[in-house]
Design a protein around this motif. Structure first.
Motif, mmCIF file in Angstrom:
data_model
loop_
_atom_site.group_PDB
_atom_site.id
_atom_site.type_symbol
_atom_site.label_atom_id
_atom_site.label_comp_id
_atom_site.label_asym_id
_atom_site.label_seq_id
_atom_site.Cartn_x
_atom_site.Cartn_y
_atom_site.Cartn_z
ATOM 1 N N GLU A 1 9.078 -136.169 14.320
ATOM 2 C CA GLU A 1 9.317 -137.281 13.393
ATOM 3 C C GLU A 1 8.376 -138.423 13.762
ATOM 4 O O GLU A 1 8.415 -138.937 14.880
ATOM 5 N N ARG B 1 16.686 -144.021 18.658
ATOM 6 C CA ARG B 1 16.534 -142.602 18.378
ATOM 7 C C ARG B 1 16.722 -141.820 19.686
ATOM 8 O O ARG B 1 16.640 -142.378 20.777
ATOM 9 N N ASP C 1 5.779 -140.360 17.883
ATOM 10 C CA ASP C 1 6.117 -139.001 17.442
ATOM 11 C C ASP C 1 7.331 -138.566 18.251
ATOM 12 O O ASP C 1 7.246 -138.356 19.460
#
Length: 291
Positions: A184, A252, A180
């Motif tokens: 997202e 990310r 998470d």
């Protein structure tokens, strides 16, 4: 840097070979006008307790003389306090020192850097409510290699990790992760997931090569499931950080990351944290470091 400098020491760093480097460093600091005290506990918990006691007295700096593990311990004492952290790299892995521009192979030059007293404010991150980290959290293949290496008594130094890597690879299977990232959710099988405040771990493996310690974000590198033969071809690229261009690698950035993976133990700055699930959250400006 005038005033009191408390030097936190790990006598077992580099398998005990760092002991001969300590006396010249203490001499250099004292010749530079610092009042120097040495903290050396009987265990990690005792060392941390002593460090926290010293930090509460507001010294000019707390200096970690050792590797990333000792820096990790020192961060527990100074994060959020305003007391600057100095690093004199004397361990097997000195990745956090490298991220701060501290010379990794010259302890006297690092001592001079401490005396210079130039302070930089950087981020740190929390795991749960109580544990801080400054470098990289690893989960998956790399943390299992750490687990295996920590059970080994031979060979010494980095060679132990290479032997552990070979042993772990023979039985490793991709792990189902659930991540998470600021809301997202990513669910996928992966070889490993690394969460970095700084770029490297494991003595130079640039697993999160673009991570910056003062951008208010954590970099997340996900190496998806690949055949072992492909993993062996990809692994050497981590030393240059070029692995992130591989199609199985996802990068990310997030402020808060929750990781879940069955049977996985997480490591932070090379230190064992415990099983997942766990949550990492960046705390901007939590550390003042001497650079």
């Amino acid at each position: 840097m005038p005033g009191e400098i408390a030097v936190l020491v790990n006598p077992a760093a580099r398998g005990g070979r760092s002991r001969g480097l300590l006396a010249p460093v203490l001499t250099r600091l004292r010749q530079g006008g610092a009042e120097v005290s040495v903290i050396m506990g009987e265990s990690a918990a005792d060392t941390l307790e002593r460090a926290c006691t010293v930090v509460a007295e507001d010294p000019a700096a707390l200096v970690a003389f050792g590797g990333d593990g000792l820096v990790h311990l020192a961060v527990q004492a100074v994060a959020g306090t305003g007391v600057p952290l100095g690093v004199i790299p004397a361990g097997t892995g000195n990745d956090i020192a490298g991220a701060l521009g501290v010379p990794a192979k010259n302890t006297l030059a690092a001592a001079d850097l401490v005396l210079g007293g130039r302070v930089r404010t950087i981020d740190a991150a929390k795991i749960g409510r109580d544990e801080w980290f400054a470098g990289v959290v690893c989960c998956g293949f790399d943390s299992r290699v750490n687990e295996r290496a920590n059970r080994m008594t031979w060979p010494p130094g980095m060679a132990k990790y290479l032997v552990a890597l070979a042993g772990e690879l023979s039985s490793f299977r991709p792990i189902p992760f659930r991540l998470d990232l600021d809301g997202e959710v990513i669910e996928r099988e992966a070889m490993l997931v690394a969460v970095g405040n700084t770029a490297s771990y494991g003595a130079g493996m640039r697993v999160c090569p673009d991570a910056l310690p003062d951008d208010g974000l954590l970099d997340v590198t996900i190496l998806g499931a690949v055949p072992k033969s492909e993993f062996l071809r990809l692994f050497p690229r981590v030393y240059k950080g070029s692995h992130v261009t591989h199609p199985s690698v996802t990068v990310r950035r997030a402020r808060r990351i929750t990781l879940e993976a069955p049977g996985v133990t997480a490591y932070a700055d090379g230190e064992r944290i415990g099983p997942t699930p766990l949550t990492c959250e960046i705390v901007p400006g939590a550390l003042r470091v001497l650079v």
